[in-house]
Scaffold this motif. Structure first.
Motif, PDB file in Angstrom:
ATOM      1  N   PHE A 106       0.778  -1.236   0.000  1.00  0.00           N
ATOM      2  CA  PHE A 106       0.000   0.000   0.000  1.00  0.00           C
ATOM      3  C   PHE A 106       0.814   1.294   0.000  1.00  0.00           C
ATOM      4  O   PHE A 106       0.331   2.316  -0.496  1.00  0.00           O
ATOM      5  N   ALA A 107       2.005   1.273   0.586  1.00  0.00           N
ATOM      6  CA  ALA A 107       2.758   2.519   0.749  1.00  0.00           C
ATOM      7  C   ALA A 107       2.973   3.242  -0.576  1.00  0.00           C
ATOM      8  O   ALA A 107       2.856   4.464  -0.654  1.00  0.00           O
ATOM      9  N   GLY A 108       3.269   2.485  -1.622  1.00  0.00           N
ATOM     10  CA  GLY A 108       3.530   3.109  -2.918  1.00  0.00           C
ATOM     11  C   GLY A 108       2.287   3.618  -3.619  1.00  0.00           C
ATOM     12  O   GLY A 108       2.387   4.336  -4.627  1.00  0.00           O
ATOM     13  N   LYS A 109       1.100   3.263  -3.117  1.00  0.00           N
ATOM     14  CA  LYS A 109      -0.155   3.662  -3.755  1.00  0.00           C
ATOM     15  C   LYS A 109      -0.744   4.938  -3.147  1.00  0.00           C
ATOM     16  O   LYS A 109      -1.751   5.450  -3.630  1.00  0.00           O
ATOM     17  N   ILE A 110      -0.134   5.416  -2.063  1.00  0.00           N
ATOM     18  CA  ILE A 110      -0.627   6.613  -1.398  1.00  0.00           C
ATOM     19  C   ILE A 110       0.067   7.829  -2.011  1.00  0.00           C
ATOM     20  O   ILE A 110       1.292   7.820  -2.192  1.00  0.00           O
ATOM     21  N   PRO A 111      -0.680   8.879  -2.353  1.00  0.00           N
ATOM     22  CA  PRO A 111      -0.040  10.091  -2.900  1.00  0.00           C
ATOM     23  C   PRO A 111       1.061  10.606  -1.985  1.00  0.00           C
ATOM     24  O   PRO A 111       0.934  10.539  -0.752  1.00  0.00           O
ATOM     25  N   ALA A 112       2.138  11.089  -2.570  1.00  0.00           N
ATOM     26  CA  ALA A 112       3.290  11.549  -1.788  1.00  0.00           C
ATOM     27  C   ALA A 112       2.900  12.595  -0.756  1.00  0.00           C
ATOM     28  O   ALA A 112       3.453  12.632   0.355  1.00  0.00           O
ATOM     29  N   SER A 113       1.920  13.441  -1.085  1.00  0.00           N
ATOM     30  CA  SER A 113       1.508  14.499  -0.158  1.00  0.00           C
ATOM     31  C   SER A 113       0.810  13.954   1.089  1.00  0.00           C
ATOM     32  O   SER A 113       0.724  14.633   2.109  1.00  0.00           O
ATOM     33  N   ALA A 116       3.067  10.686   4.619  1.00  0.00           N
ATOM     34  CA  ALA A 116       3.476  10.862   6.012  1.00  0.00           C
ATOM     35  C   ALA A 116       2.273  10.804   6.952  1.00  0.00           C
ATOM     36  O   ALA A 116       2.349  10.217   8.038  1.00  0.00           O
ATOM     37  N   THR A 117       1.148  11.384   6.535  1.00  0.00           N
ATOM     38  CA  THR A 117      -0.067  11.341   7.359  1.00  0.00           C
ATOM     39  C   THR A 117      -0.565   9.908   7.512  1.00  0.00           C
ATOM     40  O   THR A 117      -0.971   9.487   8.605  1.00  0.00           O
ATOM     41  N   ALA A 118      -0.524   9.146   6.422  1.00  0.00           N
ATOM     42  CA  ALA A 118      -0.955   7.751   6.474  1.00  0.00           C
ATOM     43  C   ALA A 118      -0.086   6.949   7.436  1.00  0.00           C
ATOM     44  O   ALA A 118      -0.588   6.192   8.287  1.00  0.00           O
ATOM     45  N   THR A 119       1.224   7.119   7.335  1.00  0.00           N
ATOM     46  CA  THR A 119       2.131   6.403   8.238  1.00  0.00           C
ATOM     47  C   THR A 119       1.940   6.879   9.671  1.00  0.00           C
ATOM     48  O   THR A 119       1.972   6.071  10.617  1.00  0.00           O
ATOM     49  N   GLY A 120       1.723   8.175   9.855  1.00  0.00           N
ATOM     50  CA  GLY A 120       1.477   8.715  11.185  1.00  0.00           C
ATOM     51  C   GLY A 120       0.234   8.123  11.825  1.00  0.00           C
ATOM     52  O   GLY A 120       0.240   7.784  13.017  1.00  0.00           O
ATOM     53  N   MET A 121      -0.835   7.970  11.045  1.00  0.00           N
ATOM     54  CA  MET A 121      -2.063   7.360  11.563  1.00  0.00           C
ATOM     55  C   MET A 121      -1.834   5.899  11.928  1.00  0.00           C
ATOM     56  O   MET A 121      -2.337   5.409  12.948  1.00  0.00           O
ATOM     57  N   PHE A 157       7.498   9.383  19.410  1.00  0.00           N
ATOM     58  CA  PHE A 157       8.374  10.256  18.629  1.00  0.00           C
ATOM     59  C   PHE A 157       8.325   9.926  17.139  1.00  0.00           C
ATOM     60  O   PHE A 157       8.407  10.837  16.303  1.00  0.00           O
ATOM     61  N   LEU A 158       8.164   8.661  16.799  1.00  0.00           N
ATOM     62  CA  LEU A 158       8.015   8.318  15.383  1.00  0.00           C
ATOM     63  C   LEU A 158       6.721   8.902  14.821  1.00  0.00           C
ATOM     64  O   LEU A 158       6.689   9.392  13.686  1.00  0.00           O
ATOM     65  N   THR A 159       5.652   8.841  15.620  1.00  0.00           N
ATOM     66  CA  THR A 159       4.364   9.398  15.192  1.00  0.00           C
ATOM     67  C   THR A 159       4.464  10.912  15.011  1.00  0.00           C
ATOM     68  O   THR A 159       4.022  11.465  13.983  1.00  0.00           O
ATOM     69  N   ILE A 160       5.039  11.579  15.997  1.00  0.00           N
ATOM     70  CA  ILE A 160       5.197  13.036  15.896  1.00  0.00           C
ATOM     71  C   ILE A 160       6.078  13.397  14.706  1.00  0.00           C
ATOM     72  O   ILE A 160       5.809  14.351  13.967  1.00  0.00           O
ATOM     73  N   GLY A 161       7.131  12.614  14.502  1.00  0.00           N
ATOM     74  CA  GLY A 161       8.021  12.866  13.381  1.00  0.00           C
ATOM     75  C   GLY A 161       7.315  12.767  12.041  1.00  0.00           C
ATOM     76  O   GLY A 161       7.556  13.586  11.142  1.00  0.00           O
ATOM     77  N   GLU A 162       6.410  11.791  11.902  1.00  0.00           N
ATOM     78  CA  GLU A 162       5.666  11.640  10.646  1.00  0.00           C
ATOM     79  C   GLU A 162       4.693  12.807  10.449  1.00  0.00           C
ATOM     80  O   GLU A 162       4.623  13.397   9.366  1.00  0.00           O
ATOM     81  N   PHE A 163       3.941  13.154  11.477  1.00  0.00           N
ATOM     82  CA  PHE A 163       2.951  14.222  11.343  1.00  0.00           C
ATOM     83  C   PHE A 163       3.597  15.596  11.143  1.00  0.00           C
ATOM     84  O   PHE A 163       3.055  16.446  10.434  1.00  0.00           O
TER      85      PHE A 163
END
Length: 210
Positions: A106-113, A116-121, A157-163
């Motif tokens: 799935f990671a490659g199918k999410i728009p680049a913009s 980070a939000t998807a990974t953060g969630m 910290f990983l979550t904050i870093g992504e968001f």
């Protein structure tokens, strides 16, 4: 005493119920080892100790050691009537399986913009879970409290870093993950060693009576 009376003087007194799971080995060291190994490799990438290009090596570890082996450890903890261990290992095993599937499919199918939000969630839900498991760990052992508390900080910290898009905060999460992995390995080693030697060689310091 009448000769027809039965003598019960040699009959041993009841000693309480027998633990039906006594013959089952402790699955905790397996779950901790699988968790530690996968966390260590991914955290080395997140901390910048190794190049990002080696990250795919995490996927087989996430599928089979951090994922499948840890999930099995969780199922055996259910059999051992250990609610904390069962919930923790089953969840973190599922975390690694879902992480591998997310990156792979799935990671490659999410728009680049929105990546980070998807990974953060994705990370946020496990941050919340780890927060209340850290509270529950206060009745286990000092070693497990340290592992789960540092894991919570790692996820946080990983979550904050992504968001926030901050590489520095993400790298801090990677370093915290490395410390978490080392502590998980220590706890796994201590339980295996103490069980094998039938005495306390490395302490984990229980916080509640058995």
């Amino acid at each position: 005493m009448s000769t027809t009376e039965e003598d019960h003087s040699t009959v041993p007194a009841p000693v309480g119920p027998v633990d039906p799971t006594k013959h089952i080995a402790d699955p905790g060291p397996l779950g901790l080892a699988g968790f530690a190994a996968t966390t260590f490799v991914l955290s080395a990438v997140n901390a910048g100790l190794v190049p990002k290009s080696v990250e795919p090596v995490v996927l087989p570890l996430a599928l089979f050691y951090g994922g499948l082996a840890q999930l099995l450890a969780g199922m055996w903890e259910f059999r051992k009537n250990n609610t904390f261990g069962a919930t923790a290992f089953a969840t973190y095993g599922a975390f690694w399986l879902s992480f591998a599937f997310y990156v792979w499919q799935f990671a490659g199918k999410i728009p680049a913009s929105d990546a980070a939000t998807a990974t953060g969630m994705f990370l946020l839900v496990f941050t919340i879970f780890t927060a209340y498991m850290a509270v529950a760990s206060l009745r286990t052992s000092v070693a497990l409290v340290a592992v789960v508390t540092l894991l919570f900080l790692t996820f946080l910290f990983l979550t904050i870093g992504e968001f926030s898009g901050s590489d520095g905060i993400g790298k801090l999460g990677g370093w915290l993950g490395l410390v978490t992995a080392v502590l998980a390995w220590y706890t796994s080693f201590a339980v295996v060693l103490n069980s094998t030697f039938k005495r306390t060689v490395l302490p984990v310091v229980p916080l509640a009576p058995n």
